[in-house]
Scaffold this motif. Structure first.
Motif, short mmCIF file in Angstrom:
data_model
loop_
_atom_site.label_atom_id
_atom_site.label_comp_id
_atom_site.label_asym_id
_atom_site.label_seq_id
_atom_site.Cartn_x
_atom_site.Cartn_y
_atom_site.Cartn_z
N HIS A 36 -112.73 14.64 -41.63
CA HIS A 36 -113.70 14.25 -40.61
C HIS A 36 -114.25 12.85 -40.86
O HIS A 36 -114.65 12.52 -41.97
N GLU A 37 -114.25 12.03 -39.82
CA GLU A 37 -114.92 10.73 -39.84
C GLU A 37 -116.24 10.89 -39.08
O GLU A 37 -116.25 11.06 -37.86
N PRO A 38 -117.39 10.86 -39.79
CA PRO A 38 -118.66 11.20 -39.15
C PRO A 38 -119.06 10.36 -37.95
O PRO A 38 -119.80 10.82 -37.09
N THR A 39 -118.59 9.10 -37.88
CA THR A 39 -119.01 8.25 -36.76
C THR A 39 -118.09 8.36 -35.55
O THR A 39 -118.42 7.83 -34.49
N LEU A 40 -116.99 9.07 -35.68
CA LEU A 40 -116.03 9.13 -34.57
C LEU A 40 -116.61 9.75 -33.31
O LEU A 40 -116.32 9.27 -32.21
N PRO A 41 -117.43 10.81 -33.38
CA PRO A 41 -117.98 11.37 -32.14
C PRO A 41 -118.81 10.37 -31.34
O PRO A 41 -118.91 10.48 -30.13
N TYR A 42 -119.40 9.38 -32.03
CA TYR A 42 -120.21 8.40 -31.33
C TYR A 42 -119.37 7.35 -30.59
O TYR A 42 -119.77 6.88 -29.53
N VAL A 43 -118.25 6.96 -31.16
CA VAL A 43 -117.52 5.81 -30.62
C VAL A 43 -116.20 6.17 -29.95
O VAL A 43 -115.61 5.32 -29.28
N LEU A 44 -115.74 7.42 -30.10
CA LEU A 44 -114.49 7.80 -29.46
C LEU A 44 -114.58 9.18 -28.81
O LEU A 44 -114.09 9.38 -27.70
N GLY A 45 -115.15 10.14 -29.50
CA GLY A 45 -115.40 11.43 -28.88
C GLY A 45 -114.26 12.43 -28.93
O GLY A 45 -114.37 13.51 -28.35
N PHE A 46 -113.16 12.09 -29.61
CA PHE A 46 -112.07 13.05 -29.77
C PHE A 46 -111.34 12.76 -31.07
O PHE A 46 -111.43 11.67 -31.63
N ASP A 47 -110.62 13.77 -31.56
CA ASP A 47 -109.88 13.62 -32.81
C ASP A 47 -108.60 12.84 -32.60
O ASP A 47 -108.02 12.84 -31.50
N VAL A 48 -108.13 12.20 -33.66
CA VAL A 48 -106.87 11.44 -33.61
C VAL A 48 -105.95 11.95 -34.71
O VAL A 48 -106.38 12.59 -35.67
N VAL A 49 -104.67 11.65 -34.55
CA VAL A 49 -103.66 12.09 -35.51
C VAL A 49 -103.14 10.89 -36.31
O VAL A 49 -103.32 10.81 -37.53
N TRP A 50 -102.51 9.93 -35.64
CA TRP A 50 -101.99 8.76 -36.34
C TRP A 50 -103.13 7.84 -36.78
O TRP A 50 -104.25 7.93 -36.25
N PRO A 51 -102.86 6.94 -37.76
CA PRO A 51 -103.88 5.96 -38.14
C PRO A 51 -104.44 5.24 -36.91
O PRO A 51 -103.68 4.76 -36.06
N VAL A 78 -113.72 3.53 -22.11
CA VAL A 78 -114.77 2.76 -22.77
C VAL A 78 -114.20 1.53 -23.47
O VAL A 78 -114.81 0.46 -23.44
N HIS A 79 -113.04 1.65 -24.11
CA HIS A 79 -112.45 0.57 -24.90
C HIS A 79 -111.17 0.05 -24.23
O HIS A 79 -110.51 0.77 -23.47
N GLU A 80 -110.82 -1.18 -24.58
CA GLU A 80 -109.45 -1.62 -24.32
C GLU A 80 -108.54 -0.80 -25.23
O GLU A 80 -108.86 -0.58 -26.40
N VAL A 81 -107.41 -0.33 -24.71
CA VAL A 81 -106.54 0.56 -25.46
C VAL A 81 -105.26 -0.17 -25.83
O VAL A 81 -104.56 -0.72 -24.97
N ARG A 82 -104.95 -0.19 -27.14
CA ARG A 82 -103.72 -0.79 -27.64
C ARG A 82 -102.89 0.29 -28.34
O ARG A 82 -103.10 0.56 -29.53
N PRO A 83 -101.97 0.94 -27.64
CA PRO A 83 -101.15 1.97 -28.30
C PRO A 83 -100.04 1.34 -29.13
O PRO A 83 -99.58 0.22 -28.85
N TYR A 84 -99.62 2.03 -30.18
CA TYR A 84 -98.48 1.57 -30.97
C TYR A 84 -97.52 2.73 -31.19
O TYR A 84 -97.89 3.90 -31.10
N ASP A 85 -96.28 2.37 -31.53
CA ASP A 85 -95.23 3.37 -31.69
C ASP A 85 -94.82 3.54 -33.14
O ASP A 85 -94.59 4.65 -33.61
N GLU A 86 -94.74 2.45 -33.89
CA GLU A 86 -94.26 2.52 -35.27
C GLU A 86 -95.30 2.09 -36.29
O GLU A 86 -95.52 2.79 -37.28
#
Length: 294
Positions: A36-51, A78-86
């Protein structure tokens, strides 16, 4: 995921960055369902898998994350989104370069556990990705984001306080000189179940009930009768809104993981929009009159 609340908190985070010595605040995490990253609910609001890197500057923010998590971030809006593949390296370095970020605040702190969510392994990985950046602790930024309540948070805390006080006064109306500490706790738990509320922290200790000055504070309620001694009902709190009657906090109750019939939830999610009460009550406590509006 509460997009409006995340937007409010990210706006506060931008202000906190502007007042800090850092150019950006970078939250770097992975597999947050497990770590768990304690600040994630404030700035993203959902869990992530990849780095994943949430980069918040004084005027804008970007989230760099795996392609499979990207649609949820885009839906958040809320944010600009930059997805990555590798590899996260190129989009992350490009994001920091565009923001002119040389000094980067990250989540390590000697004193505040909520500001200490960056694991050692992820810190080493970040140092490999950004060898030319200066890292500083984000404790001050995190303190502002958590401590300065947004408009939505104020409304939710007020609602949680009102609900908690109603439960406490109802309990005081019910007990007699023969009522035990355990029965007070059981009554409050029953009312919480009926309303669909989870506890704000560990079910066994929410609430704790102590009868008399010699009571052993801090533990579970005992079979002691209340008698005529003052009764302290301590550490009782509910979330700001009822949860779905069939599931709690998005989880199905599991037979091997239930506490008082409900599955525990991570601490940080419990504390968002939650208020605790510490009241000394006697056998009858008059209810405060509600102000009429309009």
């Amino acid at each position: 995921m509460d997009a409006s609340l995340v937007a409010e908190k990210v706006e506060q985070a931008r202000d906190a960055v502007a007042e800090s010595d850092a150019d950006v605040w970078l939250i770097f995490c992975r597999e947050t369902d497990e770590i768990h990253e304690p600040t994630l609910p404030y700035v993203l609001g959902f869990d992530v898998v990849w780095p994943t890197a949430i980069v918040i500057g004084s005027e804008e923010s970007t989230v760099v994350l795996g392609q499979h998590d990207a649609p949820t971030a885009e839906e958040l809006g809320v944010h600009e989104v930059r997805p990555y593949d590798e590899s996260i390296e190129e989009p992350l370095r490009e994001t920091l370069a565009r923001l002119g970020a040389e000094t980067v605040a990250v989540n390590f702190d000697r004193d505040d556990n909520v500001a200490d969510g960056l694991t050692h392994g992820m810190y080493l990985r970040l140092d490999d990705l950004l060898p030319d950046r200066e890292f500083v602790g984000a404790g001050g930024i995190v303190a502002d984001v958590r401590g300065i309540k947004s408009g939505t948070e104020h409304e939710r805390v007020a609602a949680a306080a009102e609900t908690t006080l109603d439960l406490l006064h109802d309990a005081a109306d019910e007990w007699t000189l023969e009522t035990t500490e355990e029965e007070v706790a059981d009554y409050l738990h029953g009312r919480m179940r009926e309303a669909g509320f989870d506890s704000a922290w560990s079910w066994e200790y929410c609430p704790t009930v102590h009868a008399g000055g010699d009571a052993d504070g801090g533990g579970e309620a005992q079979a002691e009768r209340l008698g005529r001694e003052p009764v302290v009902v301590d550490d009782v709190a509910v979330p700001e809104q009822p949860l779905d009657g069939r599931t709690l906090n998005g989880f199905e109750p599991a037979a091997d993981e239930r506490v008082g019939g409900f599955r525990r939830q991570r601490e940080q999610e419990r504390f968002d929009g939650v208020v605790g009460s510490h009241l000394v009550l006697r056998s009858r406590v008059p209810r405060p009159r509600r102000r009429r509006t309009g």
